[in-house]
Write an enzyme that holds these catalytic residues in place. Structure first.
Site, PDB file in Angstrom:
ATOM      1  N   SER A 141     -23.105 -84.587  -2.649  1.00 19.68           N
ATOM      2  CA  SER A 141     -23.615 -85.804  -2.478  1.00 19.68           C
ATOM      3  C   SER A 141     -24.476 -86.073  -1.245  1.00 19.68           C
ATOM      4  CB  SER A 141     -22.260 -86.832  -2.284  1.00 19.68           C
ATOM      5  OG  SER A 141     -22.699 -88.029  -1.770  1.00 19.68           O
ATOM      6  N   TYR A 154     -14.077 -88.906   1.406  1.00 16.01           N
ATOM      7  CA  TYR A 154     -15.179 -88.645   0.454  1.00 16.01           C
ATOM      8  C   TYR A 154     -16.375 -87.816   1.321  1.00 16.01           C
ATOM      9  CZ  TYR A 154     -19.028 -89.240  -3.122  1.00 16.01           C
ATOM     10  OH  TYR A 154     -19.991 -88.925  -3.809  1.00 16.01           O
TER      11      TYR A 154
HETATM   12  P1  NAD Z   1     -18.218 -91.747 -12.415  1.00 18.56           P
HETATM   13  O1  NAD Z   1     -16.981 -92.592 -12.076  1.00 18.56           O
HETATM   14  O2  NAD Z   1     -19.259 -92.432 -13.282  1.00 18.56           O
HETATM   15  O3  NAD Z   1     -17.934 -90.470 -13.242  1.00 18.56           O
HETATM   16  C1  NAD Z   1     -16.936 -89.545 -12.579  1.00 18.56           C
HETATM   17  C2  NAD Z   1     -16.305 -88.747 -13.379  1.00 18.56           C
HETATM   18  O4  NAD Z   1     -15.357 -88.060 -13.281  1.00 18.56           O
HETATM   19  C3  NAD Z   1     -15.469 -89.778 -14.732  1.00 18.56           C
HETATM   20  O5  NAD Z   1     -15.699 -89.413 -15.927  1.00 18.56           O
HETATM   21  C4  NAD Z   1     -13.901 -89.570 -14.358  1.00 18.56           C
HETATM   22  O6  NAD Z   1     -13.192 -89.960 -15.271  1.00 18.56           O
HETATM   23  C5  NAD Z   1     -13.892 -88.158 -13.929  1.00 18.56           C
HETATM   24  N1  NAD Z   1     -12.956 -87.774 -13.031  1.00 18.56           N
HETATM   25  C6  NAD Z   1     -12.458 -88.368 -11.983  1.00 18.56           C
HETATM   26  N2  NAD Z   1     -11.489 -87.913 -11.380  1.00 18.56           N
HETATM   27  C7  NAD Z   1     -11.190 -86.495 -12.099  1.00 18.56           C
HETATM   28  C8  NAD Z   1     -10.344 -85.528 -12.169  1.00 18.56           C
HETATM   29  N3  NAD Z   1      -9.170 -85.584 -11.290  1.00 18.56           N
HETATM   30  N4  NAD Z   1     -10.341 -84.790 -13.337  1.00 18.56           N
HETATM   31  C9  NAD Z   1     -11.340 -84.920 -14.194  1.00 18.56           C
HETATM   32  N5  NAD Z   1     -12.209 -85.639 -14.350  1.00 18.56           N
HETATM   33  C10 NAD Z   1     -11.967 -86.532 -13.320  1.00 18.56           C
HETATM   34  O7  NAD Z   1     -19.159 -91.344 -11.256  1.00 18.56           O
HETATM   35  P2  NAD Z   1     -20.619 -90.398 -11.033  1.00 18.56           P
HETATM   36  O8  NAD Z   1     -21.361 -91.347 -10.130  1.00 18.56           O
HETATM   37  O9  NAD Z   1     -20.971 -90.094 -12.308  1.00 18.56           O
HETATM   38  O10 NAD Z   1     -20.014 -89.286 -10.220  1.00 18.56           O
HETATM   39  C11 NAD Z   1     -20.151 -87.979 -10.715  1.00 18.56           C
HETATM   40  C12 NAD Z   1     -20.023 -86.951  -9.290  1.00 18.56           C
HETATM   41  O11 NAD Z   1     -21.287 -87.161  -8.574  1.00 18.56           O
HETATM   42  C13 NAD Z   1     -19.049 -87.431  -8.463  1.00 18.56           C
HETATM   43  O12 NAD Z   1     -18.630 -86.073  -7.692  1.00 18.56           O
HETATM   44  C14 NAD Z   1     -19.498 -88.229  -7.476  1.00 18.56           C
HETATM   45  O13 NAD Z   1     -18.983 -87.935  -6.066  1.00 18.56           O
HETATM   46  C15 NAD Z   1     -21.072 -87.672  -7.277  1.00 18.56           C
HETATM   47  N6  NAD Z   1     -22.062 -88.484  -6.732  1.00 18.56           N
HETATM   48  C16 NAD Z   1     -22.303 -89.768  -7.314  1.00 18.56           C
HETATM   49  C17 NAD Z   1     -23.088 -90.667  -6.668  1.00 18.56           C
HETATM   50  C18 NAD Z   1     -23.637 -92.036  -7.110  1.00 18.56           C
HETATM   51  O14 NAD Z   1     -24.046 -92.811  -6.600  1.00 18.56           O
HETATM   52  N7  NAD Z   1     -22.980 -92.429  -8.348  1.00 18.56           N
HETATM   53  C19 NAD Z   1     -23.692 -90.124  -5.575  1.00 18.56           C
HETATM   54  C20 NAD Z   1     -23.392 -88.715  -5.054  1.00 18.56           C
HETATM   55  C21 NAD Z   1     -22.509 -88.125  -5.650  1.00 18.56           C
END
Ligand code: NAD
Length: 250
Positions: A141, A154
């Site tokens: 991230s 985080y």
């Molecule tokens: P999201 O919540 O939409 O998706 C996350 C997915 O991970 C979900 O499908 C959830 O069920 C799954 N998950 C959570 N814990 C889990 C576990 N213990 N085992 C298996 N699956 C699990 O969020 P997103 O925004 O799509 O995030 C995806 C990745 O991107 C994450 O690592 C997040 O930290 C990173 N990220 C997101 C953003 C943002 O702005 N959305 C920014 C930077 C990084």
């Protein structure tokens, strides 16, 4: 472009958000996909199949070693090989100042975001090393590059993901396996909806972090991930690639 034909990819956290968009992007390039998530939801599998690719859903909590090992074993049994892994599953954890964070919340966030990425690489790598070829992309991230107030676990977990990525890349650079991380900025997914509570004023504050003037789309992160996995990125390993609208350049 079907340059991933006969290749196999694992996407963790594939049920929603960035994981879903990336599974579809891999499918469009011809890969067979394991969609892994701790929430059983078949929508991503359906979308992957609609894009013309084979898909398998595996229920897996990435913080549990045996579940991660089973996820990889089942993928090998079903598809015979493992070429790409996007270790993407993650949670934001509760928002609180560092001195107010509970041990339980700390352990949970670090367990999924950091230990989960380590476990995934631990069980994915041996198959790629056997093939002398493979690519791993870990989801860090922008919060792995800079501090963010009231997200201590985080931020620590995502800085850790970048450190793990660099170390694993060094260990395997001469062995045919490339390992990189993506560092998304503010991306319009269910995670951001949870953080903002869909409050328009809070959403505007997040949009203001991105000089480009909008949130990113999950598909824009997916493009970066598939590019890093492709032969176009054959001389890139050990890097943390920001996918943001200018946040980290300010
Ligand atoms: P999201 O919540 O939409 O998706 C996350 C997915 O991970 C979900 O499908 C959830 O069920 C799954 N998950 C959570 N814990 C889990 C576990 N213990 N085992 C298996 N699956 C699990 O969020 P997103 O925004 O799509 O995030 C995806 C990745 O991107 C994450 O690592 C997040 O930290 C990173 N990220 C997101 C953003 C943002 O702005 N959305 C920014 C930077 C990084």
């Amino acid at each position: 472009m079907k340059d991933f034909e006969n290749k196999v990819a694992i996407i963790t956290g594939g049920s929603f958000g960035i994981g879903r968009a990336t599974a579809i992007a891999f499918a469009k390039r011809g890969a067979k996909i394991t969609v892994a998530d701790y929430i059983e939801d078949m929508e991503t599998v359906k979308l992957v199949q609609a894009a013309g690719a084979e898909a398998l859903f595996i229920k897996c909590d990435v913080s549990k070693a045996m579940e991660v090992k089973t996820m990889v074993d089942k993928t090998i049994t079903a598809f015979g090989r493992l070429d790409y892994a996007f270790n993407n599953a993650g949670i934001e954890g509760p928002s609180a100042y560092l001195h107010e964070y509970t041990e339980e919340n700390w352990d949970k966030t670090i367990g999924i975001n950091l230990k989960g990425v380590w476990l995934c690489m631990k069980y994915e790598l041996p198959h790629m090393l056997k093939q002398k070829k493979g690519v791993i992309v870990n989801c860090a991230s922008v919060a792995g590059l800079v501090g963010v107030s009231r997200l201590p676990a985080y931020v620590a977990s995502k800085h850790g993901v970048i450190g793990l990525t660099k170390t694993c890349a060094l260990e395997n650079a001469k062995l045919g396996v490339r390992i990189n991380a993506v560092c998304p900025g503010v991306i319009d997914t269910p995670m951001i909806d949870r953080i903002t509570g869909k409050d328009k004023i809070v959403e505007m504050k997040f949009i203001d972090m991105e000089p480009i003037g909008r949130m990113g789309h999950p598909e824009e992160v997916a493009e970066a991930v598939t590019w890093l996995c492709s032969d176009a990125a054959s001389f890139i390993t050990g890097h943390a690639m920001a996918v943001d609208g200018g946040w980290t350049t300010q």
